[in-house]
Design a protein around this motif. Structure first.
Motif, PDB file in Angstrom:
ATOM      1  N   ALA A 221       0.822  -1.206   0.000  1.00  0.00           N
ATOM      2  CA  ALA A 221       0.000   0.000   0.000  1.00  0.00           C
ATOM      3  C   ALA A 221       0.860   1.262   0.000  1.00  0.00           C
ATOM      4  O   ALA A 221       0.569   2.231  -0.710  1.00  0.00           O
ATOM      5  CB  ALA A 221      -0.935  -0.007   1.205  1.00  0.00           C
ATOM      6  N   VAL A 222       1.929   1.264   0.794  1.00  0.00           N
ATOM      7  CA  VAL A 222       2.822   2.428   0.833  1.00  0.00           C
ATOM      8  C   VAL A 222       3.513   2.612  -0.512  1.00  0.00           C
ATOM      9  O   VAL A 222       3.653   3.744  -1.011  1.00  0.00           O
ATOM     10  CB  VAL A 222       3.852   2.274   1.968  1.00  0.00           C
ATOM     11  CG1 VAL A 222       4.920   3.360   1.875  1.00  0.00           C
ATOM     12  CG2 VAL A 222       3.169   2.345   3.327  1.00  0.00           C
ATOM     13  N   LEU A 223       3.951   1.514  -1.131  1.00  0.00           N
ATOM     14  CA  LEU A 223       4.609   1.608  -2.436  1.00  0.00           C
ATOM     15  C   LEU A 223       3.639   2.131  -3.499  1.00  0.00           C
ATOM     16  O   LEU A 223       4.033   2.927  -4.368  1.00  0.00           O
ATOM     17  CB  LEU A 223       5.152   0.230  -2.845  1.00  0.00           C
ATOM     18  CG  LEU A 223       6.317  -0.308  -2.004  1.00  0.00           C
ATOM     19  CD1 LEU A 223       6.708  -1.702  -2.476  1.00  0.00           C
ATOM     20  CD2 LEU A 223       7.505   0.641  -2.075  1.00  0.00           C
ATOM     21  N   VAL A 224       2.386   1.710  -3.436  1.00  0.00           N
ATOM     22  CA  VAL A 224       1.389   2.214  -4.388  1.00  0.00           C
ATOM     23  C   VAL A 224       1.187   3.715  -4.193  1.00  0.00           C
ATOM     24  O   VAL A 224       1.082   4.480  -5.169  1.00  0.00           O
ATOM     25  CB  VAL A 224       0.058   1.463  -4.218  1.00  0.00           C
ATOM     26  CG1 VAL A 224      -1.052   2.138  -5.016  1.00  0.00           C
ATOM     27  CG2 VAL A 224       0.212   0.018  -4.675  1.00  0.00           C
ATOM     28  N   ALA A 225       1.135   4.163  -2.927  1.00  0.00           N
ATOM     29  CA  ALA A 225       0.970   5.594  -2.654  1.00  0.00           C
ATOM     30  C   ALA A 225       2.151   6.391  -3.205  1.00  0.00           C
ATOM     31  O   ALA A 225       1.969   7.464  -3.802  1.00  0.00           O
ATOM     32  CB  ALA A 225       0.818   5.826  -1.156  1.00  0.00           C
ATOM     33  N   LEU A 226       3.363   5.881  -3.011  1.00  0.00           N
ATOM     34  CA  LEU A 226       4.536   6.558  -3.554  1.00  0.00           C
ATOM     35  C   LEU A 226       4.509   6.590  -5.084  1.00  0.00           C
ATOM     36  O   LEU A 226       4.875   7.596  -5.705  1.00  0.00           O
ATOM     37  CB  LEU A 226       5.807   5.862  -3.070  1.00  0.00           C
ATOM     38  CG  LEU A 226       6.120   5.977  -1.572  1.00  0.00           C
ATOM     39  CD1 LEU A 226       7.308   5.099  -1.211  1.00  0.00           C
ATOM     40  CD2 LEU A 226       6.388   7.434  -1.191  1.00  0.00           C
ATOM     41  N   ALA A 227       4.044   5.488  -5.691  1.00  0.00           N
ATOM     42  CA  ALA A 227       3.970   5.428  -7.153  1.00  0.00           C
ATOM     43  C   ALA A 227       2.946   6.416  -7.697  1.00  0.00           C
ATOM     44  O   ALA A 227       3.179   7.073  -8.721  1.00  0.00           O
ATOM     45  CB  ALA A 227       3.628   4.005  -7.594  1.00  0.00           C
ATOM     46  N   VAL A 228       1.808   6.548  -7.020  1.00  0.00           N
ATOM     47  CA  VAL A 228       0.781   7.495  -7.469  1.00  0.00           C
ATOM     48  C   VAL A 228       1.311   8.922  -7.391  1.00  0.00           C
ATOM     49  O   VAL A 228       1.124   9.725  -8.321  1.00  0.00           O
ATOM     50  CB  VAL A 228      -0.495   7.335  -6.618  1.00  0.00           C
ATOM     51  CG1 VAL A 228      -1.498   8.439  -6.928  1.00  0.00           C
ATOM     52  CG2 VAL A 228      -1.133   5.976  -6.874  1.00  0.00           C
ATOM     53  N   GLY A 229       1.981   9.263  -6.288  1.00  0.00           N
ATOM     54  CA  GLY A 229       2.553  10.599  -6.169  1.00  0.00           C
ATOM     55  C   GLY A 229       3.607  10.869  -7.219  1.00  0.00           C
ATOM     56  O   GLY A 229       3.660  11.954  -7.818  1.00  0.00           O
ATOM     57  N   ALA A 230       4.469   9.869  -7.470  1.00  0.00           N
ATOM     58  CA  ALA A 230       5.504  10.035  -8.500  1.00  0.00           C
ATOM     59  C   ALA A 230       4.885  10.174  -9.884  1.00  0.00           C
ATOM     60  O   ALA A 230       5.367  10.966 -10.718  1.00  0.00           O
ATOM     61  CB  ALA A 230       6.458   8.837  -8.465  1.00  0.00           C
TER      62      ALA A 230
END
Length: 247
Positions: A221-230
């Motif tokens: 979930a954290v990696l997905v959040a970082l990917a969305v922001g990037a």
């Protein structure tokens, strides 16, 4: 969604809000809003359910956008110039960005925080973040008492209406009921504090009935959040719309 720890949900909400807070362009905010809405529907929230929860944002967003359009930065072609009220290309662009930004900030909060059980959140705060148990449990008790305050407010309204006092001088009625509710809250809080002290809350190390741990779902979930922001920031940079605050 239930497999994600409540503490992780708070972290994800912060991560998703950072790209929206540090930028002023419309494209990054639009990507954040669309992707978060799509993730919410994909995780089972349902389009109708999400739209119902977005109703308050439909009220706030136009107000913020109109204010920015009337009093925003003056640049480009000026359409209206009435002293303090100046509508220009730049202010209209900022108004559009602010309108989208309200949804970009609101959707993750609706998705992540409104479905969290207060007890699960308290378990996570105490066991994962290691916050003081006395503070966490006191906050949990306060949250649990909100429903009682709502019941007290309705009961007070019914009692005043039964006495024939409910339909006259609404401002005075509201102030009287608010003061009475405050008295109820103080008394109930004192009784609750005494009861918690009698049961040993805050008296030493505690055990927990339900363990709260971080797992693989939290990492994903954290990696997905970082990917969305990037993705949002990268797309805005690629299409040359990226506008960092202060630049």
């Amino acid at each position: 969604m239930n497999r994600i720890n409540p503490v992780t949900r708070v972290i994800i909400a912060v991560l998703l809000s950072i790209p929206v807070i540090i930028t002023l362009d419309w494209l990054s905010a639009l990507i954040m809003a669309v992707v978060c809405f799509g993730l919410a529907v994909a995780l089972g929230f349902g389009t109708t359910r999400m739209l119902k929860r977005l109703v308050p944002l439909l009220v706030v967003a136009p107000i913020a956008a109109i204010s920015m359009a009337l009093y925003g930065e003056r640049d480009g072609r000026v359409h209206v110039d009435w002293g303090l009220v100046v509508i220009s290309d730049q202010s209209l662009m900022l108004a559009l960005a602010v309108f989208i930004r309200v949804f970009a900030l609101g959707i993750p909060s609706i998705l992540l925080l409104t479905t969290v059980d207060p007890t699960d959140m308290a378990d996570g705060l105490a066991q994962v973040l290691k916050l003081p148990a006395r503070f966490v449990l006191g906050s949990l008790a306060g949250v649990r008492m909100v429903g009682l305050f709502l019941d007290d407010w309705r009961t007070l309204g019914h009692a005043r209406r039964a006495r024939g006092l409910g339909d006259t001088n609404r401002v005075r009625r509201w102030l009287t009921m608010a003061f009475t509710l405050m008295v109820f809250a103080v008394r109930r809080g004192s009784r609750l504090a005494t009861a918690m002290e009698a049961r040993g809350f805050g008296g030493g190390p505690r055990t927990w009935a339900r363990p709260s741990r971080l797992g693989g779902a939290d990492v994903v979930a954290v990696l997905v959040a970082l990917a969305v922001g990037a993705l949002a920031l990268g797309a805005a940079w690629y299409f040359d719309t990226l506008w960092i605050v202060g630049s």
